[in-house]
Design an enzyme around this catalytic site. Structure first.
Site, PDB file in Angstrom:
ATOM      1  N   GLY A 164     -58.243 113.952 111.589  1.00 51.35           N
ATOM      2  CA  GLY A 164     -58.982 114.069 110.341  1.00 51.35           C
ATOM      3  C   GLY A 164     -58.434 113.085 109.366  1.00 51.35           C
ATOM      4  O   GLY A 164     -57.795 112.119 109.748  1.00 51.35           O
ATOM      5  N   ASP A 211     -44.932 122.746  96.825  1.00 48.51           N
ATOM      6  CA  ASP A 211     -46.219 123.058  97.428  1.00 48.51           C
ATOM      7  C   ASP A 211     -46.117 124.313  98.280  1.00 48.51           C
ATOM      8  O   ASP A 211     -46.556 124.350  99.421  1.00 48.51           O
ATOM      9  CB  ASP A 211     -46.727 121.879  98.256  1.00 48.51           C
TER      10      ASP A 211
END
Lengths: 572, 335
Positions: free
Chosen positions: A35, A156
């Site tokens: 991707g 994150d």
């Protein structure tokens, strides 16, 4: 080695260096994902027979050489070694045999982990017992204690970045946003301390972003990771993210609804923060934590409250969280080795299911939704990558992105090309970091999308999960219209992203003139976005990596079979 | 960076932490003994050791000159020099049939390019290339731009050599800056405002960047040696902590500090002094009647300890410690 002093130089050095090997030393087993984030392969090391995940580092910006974001991540990962932090085993180099000068293809080699937490929670067949949750949380806190003690902010924290293997081990992954923290480290019983210098607020996926970041505190501390850990804790009980704001302002709103409005006691100094203005308009709330987490014991509730304390100075630190009474009361934390292993959880099915459900109604045209696709995306569904979780940088749907899109396997730090972008995930609020978070809220028209077509609203979780179905697109793939057929030209996107990048994220790092791979945050505010609520997309997600199990559920839902043969990981 | 969770609180200041084990391990694979330096690939390919050393010095000079032109901080330059030196331990500069090596300036330019990124001191590619061309042509004011043929040659070389360099370096990018470590040590002892000490220590580091010091000692040892040198020059003595000598608190072995100092003294004695400063390192040599460790090559000859250090280090550095140190060093090299 020590060759004798008299030795002739002809021997050369006999030393074997560690840290970098040739790709030939690995046998590629299968592609796990592909991707925007690049490619991840499962591979067996020929010498040891062990299986690893290899993530290809995409060279985006040829003219700046090896991406600085990748260099940062490699540097950080190489410094760390802890059971609860994903290890960078080494780098692998592939030298293309071609005439002319060609650049090498470089891979990051990490252990192969079976699941990520987000995927596991998504899997209806997997049930977590409380003892198991305790075991995972303890591991998470140990990993965070290690990071924070070593002056590292992860920035994150989210379920999708927590990898879990079938031996009950949890590891923190994805250091694409992490950085060194130049302050004294948290001490037992002293909260998370205060920072003296400023850092960029453009970090952390929105759903896991702490209130002080939403209010634009720049001197933040390891407390930001602890907030994320609190969100993950709640998520393990609820099996879906607990705070799924659709814009930064909305995120702040639902946070205050859950934990109570900020005031001088609960969050001293809040109204001096740059982002405080819009908050004043919120209706007062006393918090609904106790009602919402009825399943938690009083001590469990006290832990989540400690983790999700508005006052970042007093928010519990990782050292103290490990000692929290919650982990001492029954049920006691399970031992890692006692954790049941999860069957391959029919991931494929799930993935397909996802594909079906994804059908989201087109979103209202909005500002640039954090998605990367430039104008090419004109489809009616939600943008493939957008939202949600900021996973754009991972190529999308990875985590809780829009449903149905195949998510890249997690766990490998493979988060995309962009992953090196160090961009924070969620639909970022600021355009280039320069606009106030919610300056655009309300009903103002979205800012021009940098030349991109307006994107539809991202999918959301929410009570009305049903509407996903209502709006189902004709085929499972409509969700990503422009990618149909898997053909989306890849090149077209990157350049665009590159141009959009600007500025550095940390004041300390600003480099004049050097543009690195990060993309700016895009404004995701959507005007008039009141519809809120997320559509449920959870069903669609999984992250399993056992693509081979297709067909298990064929009978269950035919709709789900569509597209089954597509490589699930393939987005374009 | 890593400390045991249960470490008792230091009485007054945070004790220096040892570097993280993973970093130490990575650094160790780049530490050689002197004889191994003579087996660098270029020398094995037939280059005279003297010539190899000269090329290293020229390459590092190139880095320093380009760095100054770009106003890069010293720390970035020292990182680039480390990358350069390490590269030469894995790749030859000597052409042979079928192998066209990079020129030492090309390696140096690439090392500098990588170091600017690693140390977060990026410069525009164009600026870097222009500076390289000017330094290479020894014409600091030369007009260079995208129309210049050399511009593209340099740019492409840097870009295409980067992954070769990264691979050669095994992606060991965490180079602890001796400058920073040295400064932290000075602050720890409260001597950072002693100008003489500070300048001497700084000069030591700057001079050592031109040598292969970074292949012989870890950066913490080099920092400690610079501090030792500065303290000697300024006639300052560094205090003990809890009865432990300062170098132990700083996680460094006295023996290595001495070796590093003697190496600098050697180098300066070998080269005719161009400036009067050169002799300063001679003073670092530990006097004749010291304890001979018996194992040290050239640079350690005549090592001995003086006064205060002698008494302090005797039990630790000289006793049992010595044999084991040596043992472990060899062990590592065998790997």
């Amino acid at each position: 080695m020590a060759t004798p002093a008299t030795g002739t130089p002809q021997n050369g050095l006999q030393r074997r260096f560690k840290g970098c090997s040739k790709i030939g030393e690995y046998e590629m087993l299968q592609k796990l994902g592909e991707g925007t984030f690049g490619e991840v392969h499962k591979a067996r090391q020929r010498s040891s027979g062990n299986v690893f995940a290899l993530k290809k580092i995409l060279m985006h910006n040829e003219k700046d050489g090896f991406p600085i974001t990748a260099l940062r991540e490699i540097k950080l990962l190489k410094m760390l070694s802890h059971d609860n932090v994903l290890k960078l085993e080494e780098m692998a180099v592939e030298r293309p045999r071609a005439e002319g000068r060609k650049r090498a293809i470089l891979y990051m080699v990490t252990p192969y982990m079976d699941h990520d937490l987000s995927g596991l929670l998504d899997n209806p067949d997997v049930k977590f017992q409380e003892a198991q949750i305790k075991c995972y949380m303890l591991q998470l806190f140990k990993g965070l204690r290690y990071l924070h003690d070593n002056h590292i902010l992860h920035r994150d924290m989210k379920a999708a970045n927590l990898l879990i293997n079938n031996r009950g081990r949890l590891q923190i992954a994805d250091f694409g946003l992490a950085r060194h923290y130049d302050e004294p480290v948290p001490q037992r019983g002293k909260g998370n301390g205060e920072a003296r210098r400023e850092y960029t607020t453009l970090v952390v996926t929105r759903w896991y972003r702490p209130p002080e970041l939403l209010l634009q505190l720049r001197r933040y501390t390891p407390a930001i990771d602890m907030w994320g850990a609190g969100c993950v804790f709640g998520e393990m009980f609820k099996r879906k993210p607990i705070l799924t704001g659709q814009s930064d302002l909305h995120q702040a709103q639902i946070i205050f609804e859950l934990v109570g409005s900020p005031n001088d006691q609960s969050m001293p100094g809040w109204h001096d923060l740059p982002g405080a203005e819009p908050i004043r308009q919120f209706p007062p709330s006393n918090g609904t934590m106790a009602q919402r987490f009825r399943e938690l014991s009083p001590t469990g509730l006290s832990l989540i409250k400690d983790l999700m304390r508005l006052d970042w100075r007093r928010r519990i630190n990782a050292i103290d969280a490990i000692d929290h009474p919650y982990f001492k009361e029954n049920p006691k934390p399970m031992r890692e080795e006692d954790i049941p292993t999860f069957a391959d959880s029919h991931e494929l099915d799930r993935r397909n299911a996802r594909g079906q459900k994804q059908a989201l109604p087109p979103a209202p045209a909005g500002g640039t939704v954090g998605v990367g696709p430039n104008g090419e995306w004109t489809g009616s569904g939600p943008p493939p990558n957008s939202w949600g979780n900021g996973d754009r940088r991972y190529g999308g749907p990875q985590d809780r992105g829009p449903p149905g899109v195949d998510r890249p396997p997690r766990g490998y730090n493979d988060r995309g090309p962009p992953r090196y972008d160090h961009r924070p995930p969620p639909p970022p609020p600021l355009e280039g970091g320069r606009r106030p978070n919610w300056g655009n809220g309300g009903n103002l028209p979205p800012p021009p999308g940098e030349g991109r077509h307006p994107l539809p609203l991202p999918p959301r979780y929410g009570p009305d999960g049903g509407d996903r179905r209502r709006n189902q697109p004709p085929s499972g793939d409509t969700y990503i219209p422009s990618y149909q057929g898997g053909e989306r030209p890849r090149g077209s996107r990157e350049p665009d992203e590159r141009q959009q990048r600007r500025g550095s994220r940390d004041s300390a790092n600003s480099r004049d003139g050097y543009t690195d791979e990060r993309r700016p945050y895009r404004d995701d505010r959507r005007p008039g976005d009141s519809r809120g609520v997320a559509r449920d997309r959870r069903d669609g997600r999984t992250r399993s990596r056992s693509p081979d199990r297709r067909g298990d559920r064929d009978g269950r839902d035919n709709r789900e079979n569509r597209g089954r043969n597509d490589d699930i990981y393939r987005r374009r | 960076m890593v400390s045991a969770a249960g470490t008792p609180q230091p009485p007054r200041r945070e004790r220096p932490r040892p570097p993280p084990p993973a970093v130490v391990e990575a650094e160790q694979q780049w530490i050689f003994v002197e004889d191994e330096l003579l087996q660098a690939p270029s020398i094995v390919e037939g280059m005279a050791p003297e010539e190899e050393r000269t090329l290293r010095r020229k390459g590092i000079n190139f880095i320093l000159q380009v760095g100054m032109m770009l106003k890069l901080p010293q720390t970035t330059l020292s990182t680039a020099a480390v990358f350069f030196n390490r590269y030469l331990m894995k790749n030859s500069l000597k052409p042979k049939p079928g192998y066209k090596p990079l020129h030492h300036y090309q390696v140096a330019a690439t090392a500098l390019f990588l170091a600017t990124k690693v140390e977060e001191n990026c410069r525009k590619m164009k600026e870097l290339v222009v500076a390289c061309v000017r330094v290479a042509l020894k014409d600091p004011n030369k007009l260079v731009d995208e129309q210049t043929k050399d511009f593209w040659k340099w740019r492409d070389t840097i870009l295409y050599s980067e992954d070769v360099l990264l691979e050669s370096l095994c992606f060991d990018l965490n180079v602890e800056s001796p400058y920073k470590t040295m400064y932290d040590m000075m602050k720890y002892y409260g001597v950072e405002h002693n100008k003489k000490l500070r300048n001497s220590a700084w000069a030591f580091l700057a001079d050592s960047a031109l040598t292969q010091m970074c292949l012989l000692f870890d950066s913490r040892t080099i920092a400690a040696a610079s501090l030792y040198c500065g303290a000697r020059m300024a006639e300052v003595s560094l205090e003990d902590d809890d009865g432990k000598p300062w170098w132990e608190i700083q996680h460094v072995k006295l023996r290595n500090i001495r070796r590093a100092c003697n190496l600098m003294a050697d180098i300066y004695e070998r080269s005719p002094d161009k400036d009067e400063d050169a002799n300063k390192y001679s003073g670092l040599r530990t006097p004749e009647d010291g304890i001979d460790f018996g194992d040290t090559p050239r640079s350690m000859e005549g090592v001995q300890m003086t006064g205060q250090e002698l008494s302090q280090s005797q039990p630790t550095a000289n006793g049992t410690g010595n044999a084991t140190e040596r043992g472990s060093e060899e062990g590592e090299l065998d790997g």
